[in-house]
Structure formats: C-alpha cells, structure tokens
Design a protein around this motif. Structure first.
Motif, PDB file in Angstrom:
ATOM      1  N   ILE A 140       0.837  -1.201   0.000  1.00  0.00           N
ATOM      2  CA  ILE A 140       0.000   0.000   0.000  1.00  0.00           C
ATOM      3  C   ILE A 140       0.871   1.250   0.000  1.00  0.00           C
ATOM      4  O   ILE A 140       0.505   2.287  -0.561  1.00  0.00           O
ATOM      5  CB  ILE A 140      -0.955  -0.003   1.205  1.00  0.00           C
ATOM      6  N   SER A 141       2.055   1.159   0.612  1.00  0.00           N
ATOM      7  CA  SER A 141       2.994   2.280   0.594  1.00  0.00           C
ATOM      8  C   SER A 141       3.389   2.625  -0.839  1.00  0.00           C
ATOM      9  O   SER A 141       3.543   3.800  -1.194  1.00  0.00           O
ATOM     10  CB  SER A 141       4.234   1.943   1.419  1.00  0.00           C
ATOM     11  N   ALA A 142       3.539   1.601  -1.670  1.00  0.00           N
ATOM     12  CA  ALA A 142       3.852   1.835  -3.081  1.00  0.00           C
ATOM     13  C   ALA A 142       2.705   2.600  -3.755  1.00  0.00           C
ATOM     14  O   ALA A 142       2.933   3.544  -4.525  1.00  0.00           O
ATOM     15  CB  ALA A 142       4.099   0.513  -3.791  1.00  0.00           C
ATOM     16  N   LEU A 143       1.468   2.211  -3.435  1.00  0.00           N
ATOM     17  CA  LEU A 143       0.305   2.914  -3.996  1.00  0.00           C
ATOM     18  C   LEU A 143       0.241   4.355  -3.497  1.00  0.00           C
ATOM     19  O   LEU A 143      -0.053   5.281  -4.266  1.00  0.00           O
ATOM     20  CB  LEU A 143      -0.986   2.183  -3.609  1.00  0.00           C
ATOM     21  N   LYS A 144       0.500   4.559  -2.219  1.00  0.00           N
ATOM     22  CA  LYS A 144       0.468   5.912  -1.650  1.00  0.00           C
ATOM     23  C   LYS A 144       1.485   6.817  -2.342  1.00  0.00           C
ATOM     24  O   LYS A 144       1.213   7.978  -2.667  1.00  0.00           O
ATOM     25  CB  LYS A 144       0.744   5.858  -0.149  1.00  0.00           C
ATOM     26  N   SER A 145       2.684   6.289  -2.565  1.00  0.00           N
ATOM     27  CA  SER A 145       3.728   7.068  -3.233  1.00  0.00           C
ATOM     28  C   SER A 145       3.323   7.414  -4.656  1.00  0.00           C
ATOM     29  O   SER A 145       3.569   8.531  -5.135  1.00  0.00           O
ATOM     30  CB  SER A 145       5.047   6.280  -3.249  1.00  0.00           C
ATOM     31  N   LEU A 146       2.705   6.450  -5.339  1.00  0.00           N
ATOM     32  CA  LEU A 146       2.248   6.671  -6.706  1.00  0.00           C
ATOM     33  C   LEU A 146       1.220   7.805  -6.753  1.00  0.00           C
ATOM     34  O   LEU A 146       1.319   8.719  -7.590  1.00  0.00           O
ATOM     35  CB  LEU A 146       1.636   5.384  -7.262  1.00  0.00           C
ATOM     36  N   TYR A 147       0.262   7.779  -5.839  1.00  0.00           N
ATOM     37  CA  TYR A 147      -0.797   8.791  -5.878  1.00  0.00           C
ATOM     38  C   TYR A 147      -0.327  10.152  -5.395  1.00  0.00           C
ATOM     39  O   TYR A 147      -0.870  11.179  -5.823  1.00  0.00           O
ATOM     40  CB  TYR A 147      -2.030   8.298  -5.121  1.00  0.00           C
ATOM     41  N   ARG A 148       0.669  10.199  -4.533  1.00  0.00           N
ATOM     42  CA  ARG A 148       1.270  11.493  -4.190  1.00  0.00           C
ATOM     43  C   ARG A 148       1.897  12.116  -5.432  1.00  0.00           C
ATOM     44  O   ARG A 148       1.787  13.322  -5.670  1.00  0.00           O
ATOM     45  CB  ARG A 148       2.323  11.317  -3.081  1.00  0.00           C
ATOM     46  N   PHE A 149       2.552  11.289  -6.223  1.00  0.00           N
ATOM     47  CA  PHE A 149       3.174  11.742  -7.473  1.00  0.00           C
ATOM     48  C   PHE A 149       2.098  12.233  -8.446  1.00  0.00           C
ATOM     49  O   PHE A 149       2.239  13.298  -9.070  1.00  0.00           O
ATOM     50  CB  PHE A 149       3.972  10.591  -8.080  1.00  0.00           C
ATOM     51  N   TYR A 150       1.009  11.483  -8.578  1.00  0.00           N
ATOM     52  CA  TYR A 150      -0.075  11.861  -9.498  1.00  0.00           C
ATOM     53  C   TYR A 150      -0.763  13.156  -9.047  1.00  0.00           C
ATOM     54  O   TYR A 150      -1.144  13.991  -9.864  1.00  0.00           O
ATOM     55  CB  TYR A 150      -1.102  10.734  -9.599  1.00  0.00           C
ATOM     56  N   LEU A 151      -0.940  13.322  -7.726  1.00  0.00           N
ATOM     57  CA  LEU A 151      -1.563  14.541  -7.206  1.00  0.00           C
ATOM     58  C   LEU A 151      -0.722  15.774  -7.518  1.00  0.00           C
ATOM     59  O   LEU A 151      -1.235  16.800  -7.980  1.00  0.00           O
ATOM     60  CB  LEU A 151      -1.770  14.425  -5.690  1.00  0.00           C
ATOM     61  N   VAL A 152       0.566  15.681  -7.261  1.00  0.00           N
ATOM     62  CA  VAL A 152       1.478  16.802  -7.492  1.00  0.00           C
ATOM     63  C   VAL A 152       1.476  17.200  -8.966  1.00  0.00           C
ATOM     64  O   VAL A 152       1.560  18.385  -9.303  1.00  0.00           O
ATOM     65  CB  VAL A 152       2.904  16.454  -7.025  1.00  0.00           C
ATOM     66  N   ASN A 153       1.357  16.204  -9.832  1.00  0.00           N
ATOM     67  CA  ASN A 153       1.421  16.477 -11.269  1.00  0.00           C
ATOM     68  C   ASN A 153       0.036  16.701 -11.900  1.00  0.00           C
ATOM     69  O   ASN A 153      -0.067  16.801 -13.128  1.00  0.00           O
ATOM     70  CB  ASN A 153       2.139  15.322 -11.980  1.00  0.00           C
ATOM     71  N   GLY A 154      -1.015  16.750 -11.071  1.00  0.00           N
ATOM     72  CA  GLY A 154      -2.347  17.079 -11.572  1.00  0.00           C
ATOM     73  C   GLY A 154      -3.027  15.983 -12.357  1.00  0.00           C
ATOM     74  O   GLY A 154      -4.026  16.244 -13.047  1.00  0.00           O
ATOM     75  N   TYR A 155      -2.519  14.761 -12.257  1.00  0.00           N
ATOM     76  CA  TYR A 155      -3.131  13.660 -13.003  1.00  0.00           C
ATOM     77  C   TYR A 155      -4.406  13.175 -12.319  1.00  0.00           C
ATOM     78  O   TYR A 155      -5.337  12.705 -12.976  1.00  0.00           O
ATOM     79  CB  TYR A 155      -2.129  12.521 -13.152  1.00  0.00           C
TER      80      TYR A 155
END
Length: 293
Positions: free
Chosen positions: A73-88
C-alpha cells in the motif's frame, strides 16, 4: 501519465535504491493484475478506496503478513502522491484505507560478550580473505551502518586522520559517523593487503578475492558464517550487527537522539525500538537498588 513516469521519478529524481524501485514496480503490477479481475477498463485515475480495500482483504486472505501489506500500500500511496502533485488525479484513493496492525518485533542482537569472543579470539585467518572479513564485521558493528551502505563504501569517504567516515544512506542522505582506534587499525591493515594484491587502487572499499566490489549476498554470507561461531540467535545477518551496535550504545548510556543520527534514522520512532531491548538491564538495576527488589 503512466506507471513508467512514476518509476522514472523515484529512480532518477528521488534516487531510491534499485531494490526499492523493483519492489514498487512489482507491487504496483500486482495491483493492476488484481484490478483487471474486477473492472473492465483499468485506469489509475478511476481507482477508488473500495478497490484498494478489496485488494487489502484479498492479500490478507492469502495469509500475507501485515508488514508486507503495508509495503504494498505504501507503493500505492507514493504513486498517488506523485499523481496529485502532477495534476493527473484530484484526490488520493489511498487516504481512507485502513491497514492491518503490525505487531512490533523486538530486534535481534548479539551480546557484548559474544562480540568480544568474535574479535578477541582467533576467528579470522591471517590472509586477505580473513583480514577483509574481519574488517567487514568490525565496520558493521563499529559504525551501525546498513548492508547497502557498507557495499557502497568508498575509500575517499574515510578520513583516518580524524577517524570519521561519510556514509551514503537511504535517499542518498549523507551522514558522518565516527570510528575508534581499533576500527582504524583493522581497516588500515585490510587496505595494506588490498594494495599488495591489486595493482590498481579501487575507490570501492570492500573487494572480493578477485578484486571486485562485494555484493549483498557476499556480505550476508560472511556475517552469517562468523556469527554462527559465537552466537546461537536464530537470525544472523548484517542488520543484526546494526541492532547490536544501537542496543549496546544505548545500554552504555548513549543519548537516543545521538543514536538516531548515527544510524541515519529519519524518525526518532525508528530508534525507540531499541529502548525495549534494555529492559533486562533496568530490571537488574531495580533488583540491586530497591530495598525490596
């Protein structure tokens, strides 16, 4: 924006270790495979908390350890933090997911007497392999560094005059670690053997018998072989020596925050686990000092 964008980001910008990148890639691909069995058209931006909770239930149903589930789940959290920052994406579907509790395990450690038995008796051959193995054990126990940090240790980062070394830790964070006269002598003797055997000086500190950089499994085997001579603990690994370093320092009165800095822990909570291992010492002090102990 796809998964590869995220993987490139954590590898080249966040500079995570290759092992972490591979683990994240595997975990995220496992989630994709799971999601394809439940939804027709999988896209990262349409994933919701319900789907992630279903995955957690699925993993736990397979008997997966809570710590492993947390990592995935930590991998998923990191992925979505990246997507949020980039507006995806506009929201993080992992934010409301409740994870299983992890039972804290007390760290294994080797007792001081056992480490004395290892270093003070004739356990190492007086040739290149023996001198190198002795230096590996001394550096791990004498500095508390991680296995990956030892493998990547460079000659240029060791200051023998001031008895300190620069260690490159997680996330490429550097820290300075002191060392004592004994460790200085052991490392210096090892370097004399290196320079006598190999014509070209290699900036990599620890080398195999062939003059190549040591690797993780190599160091693990060395540590396991020598610890088996002096200790009966079930787990014998480089990380056990890191635990032993921290535990012995704490038992000898070292400040917890100083140990945190020496170990390179980002959070004091990671270091506080060693306070549990000192309870036996506190019990002895109580029995000796209390009038009705």
């Amino acid at each position: 924006m796809g998964l590869n964008d995220f993987l490139n980001y954590i590898e080249h910008e966040k500079r995570m270790s290759s092992y972490t990148v591979v683990a994240y890639k595997s975990d995220l691909n496992q989630f994709i495979d799971f999601a394809h069995g439940l939804v027709d058209d999988f896209e990262w931006k349409t994933v919701d908390g319900f789907l992630i909770r279903e995955w957690v239930v699925f993993l736990m149903g397979k008997g997966m350890a809570p710590r492993t589930v947390h990592r995935k789940i930590s991998a998923l959290k990191s992925l979505y933090r990246f997507y949020l920052v980039n507006g995806y994406v506009v929201k993080d579907p992992t934010s409301l997911v409740v994870l299983p509790k992890i039972r804290k395990k007390l760290p294994f450690f080797v007792r001081i007497k056992e480490m004395d038995n290892l270093f003070d008796h004739d356990n190492f051959r007086d040739d290149f392999s023996g001198v190198r193995d002795k230096a590996i054990l001394h550096v791990l126990y004498g500095t508390g560094m991680r296995l990956s940090e030892l493998v990547g240790l460079k000659r240029r980062n060791i200051d023998f005059a001031q008895k300190k070394m620069k260690v490159l830790g997680k996330g490429n964070k550097e820290r300075i670690v002191p060392f004592n006269d004994e460790l200085s002598h052991v490392m210096s003797r090892y370097l004399l053997f290196c320079d006598g055997l190999f014509d070209e000086k290699n900036d990599v500190f620890f080398l195999t018998d062939k003059g190549e950089q040591v690797y993780h499994k190599f160091v693990y085997r060395v540590v396991k072989r020598y610890l088996a001579r002096v200790s009966t603990i079930s787990k014998k690994s480089p990380h056990v020596l890191r635990h032993s370093y921290a535990t012995h320092m704490l038992n000898s009165g070292a400040d917890l925050r100083a140990i945190q800095e020496l170990l390179g822990h980002a959070s004091l909570a990671s270091t506080e686990v060693y306070t549990h291992t000192t309870f036996d010492k506190l019990r002895k002090v109580y029995k000796q000092a209390h009038s009705r102990g």
